[in-house]
Design a protein around this motif. Structure first.
Motif, mmCIF file in Angstrom:
data_model
loop_
_atom_site.group_PDB
_atom_site.id
_atom_site.type_symbol
_atom_site.label_atom_id
_atom_site.label_comp_id
_atom_site.label_asym_id
_atom_site.label_seq_id
_atom_site.Cartn_x
_atom_site.Cartn_y
_atom_site.Cartn_z
ATOM 1 N N ARG A 298 -5.861 4.760 7.948
ATOM 2 C CA ARG A 298 -4.700 4.212 7.238
ATOM 3 C C ARG A 298 -4.951 2.778 6.814
ATOM 4 N NH1 ARG A 298 0.511 1.767 10.148
ATOM 5 N NH2 ARG A 298 -1.201 0.348 10.637
ATOM 6 N N ARG A 302 -5.016 1.367 3.075
ATOM 7 C CA ARG A 302 -4.015 0.391 2.666
ATOM 8 C C ARG A 302 -4.666 -0.904 2.170
ATOM 9 N NH1 ARG A 302 1.284 0.868 4.308
ATOM 10 N NH2 ARG A 302 1.492 -1.347 4.791
ATOM 11 N N VAL A 312 2.443 -0.924 -2.012
ATOM 12 C CA VAL A 312 2.179 -0.078 -0.849
ATOM 13 C C VAL A 312 3.407 -0.053 0.061
ATOM 14 C CG1 VAL A 312 0.639 0.315 1.101
ATOM 15 C CG2 VAL A 312 -0.264 -0.681 -1.008
ATOM 16 N N SER A 315 3.749 2.867 6.278
ATOM 17 C CA SER A 315 3.213 4.129 6.792
ATOM 18 C C SER A 315 3.183 4.020 8.308
ATOM 19 C CB SER A 315 1.805 4.400 6.246
ATOM 20 O OG SER A 315 1.277 5.602 6.783
ATOM 21 N N GLN A 321 0.423 8.209 2.871
ATOM 22 C CA GLN A 321 0.728 6.866 2.386
ATOM 23 C C GLN A 321 1.437 6.998 1.051
ATOM 24 O OE1 GLN A 321 0.027 3.452 3.604
ATOM 25 N NE2 GLN A 321 1.612 3.327 2.032
#
Length: 385
Positions: A298, A302, A312, A315, A321
């Motif tokens: 993740r 990101r 963004v 999450s 995401q």
């Protein structure tokens, strides 16, 4: 004489091919990196394969008990007791299923009668409403709070009626990647306390909660556990989504009704895989280490997205995401996803596909359960936008 196929009235007249199948096919056609459908592109632990192979070689290839191999049900009960502090009886309160989707359908068919209502929180997994319709019930859609995707208990309360039979909740949440808090679960318990509403808790991403937080299973609260079916997935946990093996935990009285349906829609589940999973679960590290494993992916994804024009979103759990593309395009979410696949070479899923009737927010969902090199290639392409 020409043969004639009789016409039938569809049980699901509004259902077509799912957006997941559509986008995966489009990704394959255009050679795109498929971050749309939620499945890993890496292999599971070879030890798990070995455990299944060993079961096959031992001759464990015939029908298992309808409720599941006892050793696997015991392993699930032990895991839930250790993690969530609730003791389920493996004999009467745990059933092994042919994946989580079958489990959810069976829960619905076991309890929903024609005319009953089931509260569904949008955005939601696409099987929920068809399952309810097949049972003769009606899905009552309540949106999660736009922007944060938190449960709005005022709206949930307002949606409840004497016909409300159940509520389906999902945490960690697909598609928004949010996670219910302990306070959320307490609010749900308080709301349902004076009712006979049953909870169907979709907890398939239970082992994917990040930043030091814990998964708040309904099993942690005795009053919720007493009215809940809990659904989870070995496929999600052990990177074997194609095996289609899951489980349900519920109080004995609810489980008895669940098993009445289960025995007539699948009867039972792949024998050697059950034995292999039971042996593999003896080492808890495989699921205890999963939050760290996926949090690293993740964070990698990101960080790469910050070099793009996407905004963004949070999450907190699952392996998804979501991103806002408002600064990139005014296209609808589906149109944007199609162009992203065809021209940029990365497949995503429009969030509007998870809403009854659609709801445009210019948000799309990516899956980061991929090899690092897959994510790197996707990020390189997304940077072109």
């Amino acid at each position: 004489m020409n043969a004639r196929t009789p016409a039938i009235e569809s049980r699901l007249p509004r259902v077509g091919t799912t957006i997941f199948s559509v986008m995966s096919a489009l990704a394959q056609e255009h050679g795109a990196v498929n971050l749309g459908q939620g499945f890993p592109d890496f292999n599971c632990d070879p030890a798990l394969i070995g455990a299944v192979e060993e079961a096959m070689r031992r001759g464990l290839n015939q029908y298992p008990p309808m409720t599941g191999v006892p050793a696997l049900r015991e392993a699930v009960a032990q895991k839930m007791s250790t993690l969530y502090g609730h003791d389920y009886d493996a004999g009467s309160e745990i059933t092994i299923t042919a994946g989580a989707t079958q489990a959810i359908l069976t829960c619905v068919l076991a309890i929903v009668h024609p005319g009953d209502e089931v509260i569904v929180l949008d955005p939601s997994y696409d099987s929920y409403e068809p399952n309810i319709e097949l049972a003769g019930g009606r899905a009552v859609h309540v949106p999660l709070t736009p922007g944060t995707f938190r449960p709005d208990f005022g709206r949930i309360s307002a949606a409840m009626s004497p016909r409300t039979r159940a509520i389906i909740i999902n945490t960690p949440h697909n598609p928004s990647a949010t996670v219910w808090s302990a306070a959320d679960m307490q609010r749900l318990a308080e709301l349902l306390r004076p009712t006979d509403v049953i909870v169907i808790a979709d907890e398939v991403y239970e082992h994917m909660v990040y930043d030091g937080e814990q998964h708040e299973s309904v099993a942690r609260l005795p009053e919720l556990a007493a009215r809940s079916f809990i659904v989870s997935s070995f496929g999600k946990t052990y990177h074997v989504t194609g095996w289609k093996v899951g489980y349900v935990a519920a109080p004995a009285s609810l489980m008895a009704e669940f098993r009445k349906v289960h025995q007539f829609n699948v009867f039972t589940v792949n024998t050697p895989m059950q034995h292999g999973l039971a042996a593999y679960m003896a080492d808890a590290s495989a699921y205890l280490e999963l939050p760290g494993f996926y949090q690293r992916k993740r964070d990698l994804f990101r960080e790469g997205l910050r070099s793009t024009r996407f905004r963004v979103l949070a999450s907190e759990g699952s392996y998804f995401q979501c991103v806002d593309y408002s600064s990139i395009s005014e296209e609808t979410e589906e149109a944007f996803c199609r162009r992203l696949t065809q021209e940029i070479g990365v497949a995503a899923i429009p969030l509007s596909a998870f809403y009854a009737g659609g709801f445009e927010q210019r948000i799309v969902r990516f899956c980061f359960a991929k090899k690092d090199e897959t994510l790197a290639l996707a990020l390189e392409r997304l940077a072109r936008l």
